[in-house]
Design a protein around this motif. Structure first.
Motif, mmCIF file in Angstrom:
data_model
loop_
_atom_site.group_PDB
_atom_site.id
_atom_site.type_symbol
_atom_site.label_atom_id
_atom_site.label_comp_id
_atom_site.label_asym_id
_atom_site.label_seq_id
_atom_site.Cartn_x
_atom_site.Cartn_y
_atom_site.Cartn_z
ATOM 1 N N VAL A 1 0.822 -1.209 0.000
ATOM 2 C CA VAL A 1 0.000 0.000 0.000
ATOM 3 C C VAL A 1 0.855 1.257 0.000
ATOM 4 N N PHE A 2 1.840 1.319 0.881
ATOM 5 C CA PHE A 2 2.576 2.571 1.060
ATOM 6 C C PHE A 2 3.704 2.744 0.040
ATOM 7 N N ALA A 3 4.249 1.649 -0.482
ATOM 8 C CA ALA A 3 5.234 1.752 -1.563
ATOM 9 C C ALA A 3 4.516 1.527 -2.887
ATOM 10 N N SER A 4 3.550 2.377 -3.163
ATOM 11 C CA SER A 4 2.721 2.238 -4.359
ATOM 12 C C SER A 4 2.306 3.631 -4.825
ATOM 13 N N PRO B 1 4.935 7.228 -8.174
ATOM 14 C CA PRO B 1 6.269 6.618 -7.987
ATOM 15 C C PRO B 1 7.408 7.450 -8.552
ATOM 16 N N GLN B 2 7.139 8.357 -9.506
ATOM 17 C CA GLN B 2 8.213 9.150 -10.092
ATOM 18 C C GLN B 2 8.834 10.113 -9.090
ATOM 19 N N PHE B 3 8.156 10.344 -7.965
ATOM 20 C CA PHE B 3 8.712 11.210 -6.918
ATOM 21 C C PHE B 3 9.372 10.404 -5.802
ATOM 22 N N MET B 4 9.505 9.088 -5.995
ATOM 23 C CA MET B 4 10.144 8.232 -5.006
ATOM 24 C C MET B 4 11.607 8.044 -5.367
ATOM 25 N N PRO B 5 12.428 7.537 -4.429
ATOM 26 C CA PRO B 5 13.839 7.258 -4.750
ATOM 27 C C PRO B 5 13.949 6.293 -5.927
ATOM 28 N N GLY B 6 15.009 6.433 -6.708
ATOM 29 C CA GLY B 6 15.166 5.629 -7.916
ATOM 30 C C GLY B 6 15.115 4.141 -7.669
ATOM 31 N N TRP B 7 15.718 3.668 -6.549
ATOM 32 C CA TRP B 7 15.753 2.239 -6.282
ATOM 33 C C TRP B 7 14.373 1.673 -5.957
ATOM 34 N N LEU B 8 13.425 2.553 -5.593
ATOM 35 C CA LEU B 8 12.089 2.100 -5.231
ATOM 36 C C LEU B 8 11.089 2.242 -6.382
ATOM 37 N N GLN B 9 11.418 3.038 -7.373
ATOM 38 C CA GLN B 9 10.456 3.362 -8.413
ATOM 39 C C GLN B 9 9.988 2.134 -9.199
ATOM 40 N N GLY B 10 10.913 1.233 -9.515
ATOM 41 C CA GLY B 10 10.547 0.057 -10.299
ATOM 42 C C GLY B 10 9.513 -0.792 -9.599
ATOM 43 N N PHE B 11 9.751 -1.085 -8.318
ATOM 44 C CA PHE B 11 8.787 -1.872 -7.553
ATOM 45 C C PHE B 11 7.470 -1.126 -7.401
ATOM 46 N N ALA B 12 7.537 0.151 -7.050
ATOM 47 C CA ALA B 12 6.333 0.937 -6.796
ATOM 48 C C ALA B 12 5.480 1.097 -8.047
ATOM 49 N N THR B 13 6.088 1.067 -9.208
ATOM 50 C CA THR B 13 5.342 1.255 -10.450
ATOM 51 C C THR B 13 4.653 -0.018 -10.907
ATOM 52 N N SER C 1 -0.205 -0.787 -7.309
ATOM 53 C CA SER C 1 -0.008 0.382 -8.165
ATOM 54 C C SER C 1 -0.671 0.198 -9.526
ATOM 55 N N VAL C 2 -0.543 -0.991 -10.083
ATOM 56 C CA VAL C 2 -1.156 -1.265 -11.383
ATOM 57 C C VAL C 2 -2.669 -1.076 -11.299
ATOM 58 N N THR C 3 -3.269 -1.615 -10.233
ATOM 59 C CA THR C 3 -4.717 -1.487 -10.069
ATOM 60 C C THR C 3 -5.119 -0.035 -9.847
ATOM 61 N N ALA C 4 -4.363 0.680 -9.008
ATOM 62 C CA ALA C 4 -4.666 2.101 -8.762
ATOM 63 C C ALA C 4 -4.567 2.906 -10.047
ATOM 64 N N SER C 5 -3.577 2.615 -10.885
ATOM 65 C CA SER C 5 -3.432 3.332 -12.151
ATOM 66 C C SER C 5 -4.574 3.021 -13.102
ATOM 67 N N ALA C 6 -5.017 1.770 -13.127
ATOM 68 C CA ALA C 6 -6.154 1.393 -13.977
ATOM 69 C C ALA C 6 -7.424 2.114 -13.536
ATOM 70 N N VAL C 7 -7.665 2.131 -12.232
ATOM 71 C CA VAL C 7 -8.852 2.802 -11.700
ATOM 72 C C VAL C 7 -8.772 4.301 -11.954
#
Length: 280
Positions: A200-203, A209-221, A226-232
């Protein structure tokens, strides 16, 4: 007129019984769990208070401090994520409910009845799906009350709500497995939170996610929340979110959400049924 013998009639009825019987069993269990909800009003209250608090905090406390891509109000970005977050945290109830049934001995009584082994689990997840319908409707009302507006059309928004419910139902099977594995409500809640919190929080539920640290962006995206939130988000906001999610990306996110939901059920459904057979 041909008269069937008893043996022939049994052969005719048997295929139907193998299909209809488990469905009836599952619906009976689902109805039992839904009827029990009004008897525990505090469960419904607390399962709805938490997402309302999140809405109020992020809408009025943190909203002006958080950045979102494009030129959209933060509340329009926030609420689709809140819908997803609500069913994600609500899926914890499946683990707690099944663990409670195990601890109380109720599951042993069900096992002694002539019912399909999968009926208890299907019934529990269907009941939680019914609860999610109520909670999502409530959160939509809260969203409109704090300024959220849809821009993609009513049918697209209904499709977005259906995706939210599908994802919540899929996660119920994950936490059904956890509830059967740990066997008591306190452990089920403790085991569920370390899984839910990063999802939930790393999403993209609260921030992009583009405002998160680079190492976290891949997972968060690319993780399923995140996929479901973006679809909605893409379905609910439509052209209004063109600067954030393109129409092509929205279609891709919708297909990915469906794939995640179906894949989770296909994987964890049999695992939960197998664990149920070993639990008693």
């Amino acid at each position: 007129m041909t008269v069937l013998s008893t043996a022939d009639q049994t052969q005719v009825d048997e295929p139907r019984s193998l299909i209809v019987g488990p469905i009836k069993d599952a619906m009976a269990i689902a109805w039992r769990n839904l009827r029990a909800l009004p008897r525990v009003p505090q469960y419904l209250v607390f399962s709805t208070i938490q997402p309302v608090i999140f809405v109020l905090m992020f809408r009025f406390v943190f909203g002006k401090a958080l950045r979102v891509p494009g030129n959209i109000p933060y509340v329009d970005y926030l609420m689709p994520g809140i819908f997803v977050q609500t069913v994600v945290f609500g899926s914890m109830g499946t683990a707690i409910g099944l663990a409670t049934d195990m601890q109380s001995g109720l599951m042993e009584r069900f096992r002694s009845l002539p019912m399909a082994p999968s009926a208890l689990l299907v019934g529990r997840t269907l009941a939680d799906l019914g609860r999610n319908v109520f909670v999502v409707i409530l959160m939509v009302a809260v969203g409109f009350a704090v300024g959220f507006r849809i821009h993609g059309g009513v049918l697209d928004f209904l499709a977005a709500c259906a995706l939210v419910l599908l994802f919540g139902y899929a996660l119920s099977w994950v936490f059904a497995s956890i509830g059967l594995l740990v066997g008591d409500p306190e452990s089920a809640q403790a085991a569920a939170f370390p899984i839910l919190a990063p999802l939930v929080f790393a999403s993209s539920v609260f921030v992009s996610p583009q405002f998160m640290p680079g190492w976290l962006q891949g997972f968060a995206t690319h993780q399923p929340v995140s996929v479901t939130a973006s679809a909605v988000r893409g379905l609910a906001l439509g052209p209004h979110i063109a600067g954030v999610i393109s129409q092509t990306s929205t279609t891709s996110y919708v297909l990915q959400t469906i794939a995640w939901g179906v894949g989770i059920v296909v994987l964890f459904g049999p695992l939960a049924v197998r664990r149920y057979r070993k639990a008693i």
